[in-house]
Scaffold this motif. Structure first.
Motif, mmCIF file in Angstrom:
data_model
loop_
_atom_site.group_PDB
_atom_site.id
_atom_site.type_symbol
_atom_site.label_atom_id
_atom_site.label_comp_id
_atom_site.label_asym_id
_atom_site.label_seq_id
_atom_site.Cartn_x
_atom_site.Cartn_y
_atom_site.Cartn_z
ATOM 1 N N GLU A 1 38.679 49.535 39.337
ATOM 2 C CA GLU A 1 38.087 49.362 40.657
ATOM 3 C C GLU A 1 39.155 49.199 41.732
ATOM 4 O OE1 GLU A 1 34.630 47.099 42.091
ATOM 5 O OE2 GLU A 1 34.694 46.386 40.007
ATOM 6 N N TYR A 2 38.816 49.572 42.938
ATOM 7 C CA TYR A 2 39.737 49.422 44.071
ATOM 8 C C TYR A 2 39.353 48.224 44.933
ATOM 9 C CZ TYR A 2 41.858 53.964 43.259
ATOM 10 O OH TYR A 2 42.542 55.017 42.728
ATOM 11 N N GLU A 3 40.358 47.733 45.629
ATOM 12 C CA GLU A 3 40.155 46.636 46.567
ATOM 13 C C GLU A 3 40.603 47.118 47.952
ATOM 14 O OE1 GLU A 3 41.408 42.066 46.290
ATOM 15 O OE2 GLU A 3 43.140 43.397 46.253
ATOM 16 N N ARG B 1 39.141 41.412 53.019
ATOM 17 C CA ARG B 1 38.895 42.297 51.879
ATOM 18 C C ARG B 1 37.606 43.101 51.992
ATOM 19 N NH1 ARG B 1 43.286 41.441 51.677
ATOM 20 N NH2 ARG B 1 44.588 40.410 50.131
ATOM 21 N N LYS C 1 42.439 46.984 41.860
ATOM 22 C CA LYS C 1 42.223 45.545 41.661
ATOM 23 C C LYS C 1 43.295 44.991 40.737
ATOM 24 C CE LYS C 1 38.125 43.789 43.284
ATOM 25 N NZ LYS C 1 36.770 44.301 43.049
#
Ligand code: ADP
Ligand code: MG
Ligand code: ZN
Length: 342
Positions: free
Chosen positions: A3-5, A161, A203
């Motif tokens: 997953e990306y943040e 975020r 992440k």
């Protein structure tokens, strides 16, 4: 797929509520016939000299104190050089080396989760004029009324975020600045506008990704859409094996996408240097104390007082203090009828 943040940092420009401009006696009133709120100083005529408006320093300092900053007791102004038709002097007077405030923070809450957003610095500067592109006549006309209107720029750390956190941060800033009387923060008139810096990373990654910057955004709705679009664009690019280039973008609200204005290659060199026309500022302990002691009661403290003193619920107290106008109205009514809950 990991997953990306999304990582976001904001540069917020806020026009101060002084009656006159930062370095001359012209009015700061919004609107007016084009080029009527100008004098030789703010029109950048050769041989003129700026004189600092003391109220600008007082407002910047109040904002810094309310945003929990360290105060730079010796600060000064620097010239940021660039050529653009809305800037008649061909430099903007700003603060690069010694901004008036540093290392602050703002506390926000999103869905019951509390978080502190770092303030990197607050500096004082002058606004530029406005260019109006006349498509009918196929020309650009310029209005210098806004030249020299005082600004503070509040630079956050890259601590946000999500778009929700960004909105919570902006709402909190706006609320504090309005309570202080430092600015009317009217986004539709451009008195509060933000440059939005966005990057993404996987992440768990500790290094920041390469950011892009969307300039001059002045609506919450556009900011939310722009962050979502830009984060997705960067993720897709990385997933396809590409790399994000550091660049300045323009968000287009109609097409719902970003366009590149300039990339790192043609990043400007502003050739900053200390402004020789202005003396350095020394803020005495007494002056800083005086400002601290004269700050009005801020929303957090009013909210606590409503719960304590009036026995209102946290929800009611938050709602009543969400705007200074509403809060003052409530207190006025309470004075008269002595029945806060009603
Ligand atoms: P500049 O003054 O060149 O625009 P700064 O490094 O001072 O650049 O950062 C400007 C803003 O960009 C700050 O609000 C900062 O929090 C934010 N920022 C910096 N790096 C990143 C990043 N990798 N991702 C998101 N925001 C960032
Ligand atoms: Mg920037
Ligand atoms: Zn002027």
């Amino acid at each position: 797929m990991r997953e990306y943040e999304t990582v976001i940092g904001l540069e917020v420009h806020c026009e101060l509520a002084t009656k006159t401009k930062i370095f001359c006696g012209c009015t700061t009133e919004f609107g007016g016939e084009p080029n009527t709120h100008v004098c030789p100083v703010c029109a950048g005529m050769p041989g003129t000299l700026p004189v600092l408006n003391k109220q600008v320093v007082a407002y910047a300092l109040s904002a810094g104190v309310a945003l929990n900053c360290d105060i730079t007791q010796h600060c000064k102004f620097d010239r940021k050089n660039y050529f653009y038709p809305d800037l008649p002097k061909a430099y903007q007077i700003s603060q690069l080396y010694l901004p008036i405030c540093r290392n602050g923070h703002v506390d926000i809450e999103v869905d019951g989760v509390k978080k502190s957003i770092g303030i990197h610095e607050i500096h004082m500067e002058e606004d530029a004029g406005k260019l109006i592109h006349d498509e009918w006549e196929d020309c650009t006309i310029v209005d210098y009324n806004r030249c020299g209107v005082p600004l503070i720029e509040i630079v956050s750390e890259p601590d946000m975020r999500s778009a929700d956190e960004v909105i919570a941060y902006l709402e909190k800033l706006r609320m504090i600045l309005q309570y202080l009387g430092v600015s009317d923060c009217k986004m539709q008139e451009g008195s509060l506008r933000a440059d939005v810096n966005v990057s993404v990373r996987k992440k768990g990654e500790t290094k920041l990704g390469t950011r892009t910057e969307m300039k001059n955004m002045n609506s919450f709705r556009s900011i939310v859409r722009a962050i979502e679009y830009e984060a997705n664009r960067q993720i897709e690019l990385i997933e396809e094996g590409g790399v994000v280039e550091q660049s300045t973008l323009r968000w287009d609200d109609v097409s719902g996408r970003t366009f590149s204005m300039r990339d790192k290659e043609d990043a400007q060199d502003y050739r900053y240097f200390p402004d020789p026309d202005l003396v350095a500022i020394r803020l005495s302990e007494e002056y800083i104390e005086g400002i601290k002691n004269s700050l009005p009661e801020l929303p957090e403290s009013r909210k606590a007082r409503y719960m304590d003193e009036f026995g209102l619920s946290e929800k009611d107290s938050r709602l009543l203090t969400s705007s200074k106008y509403l809060s003052d109205l409530f207190e006025g009514a309470e004075e008269i009828c002595k029945n806060p809950k009603a």
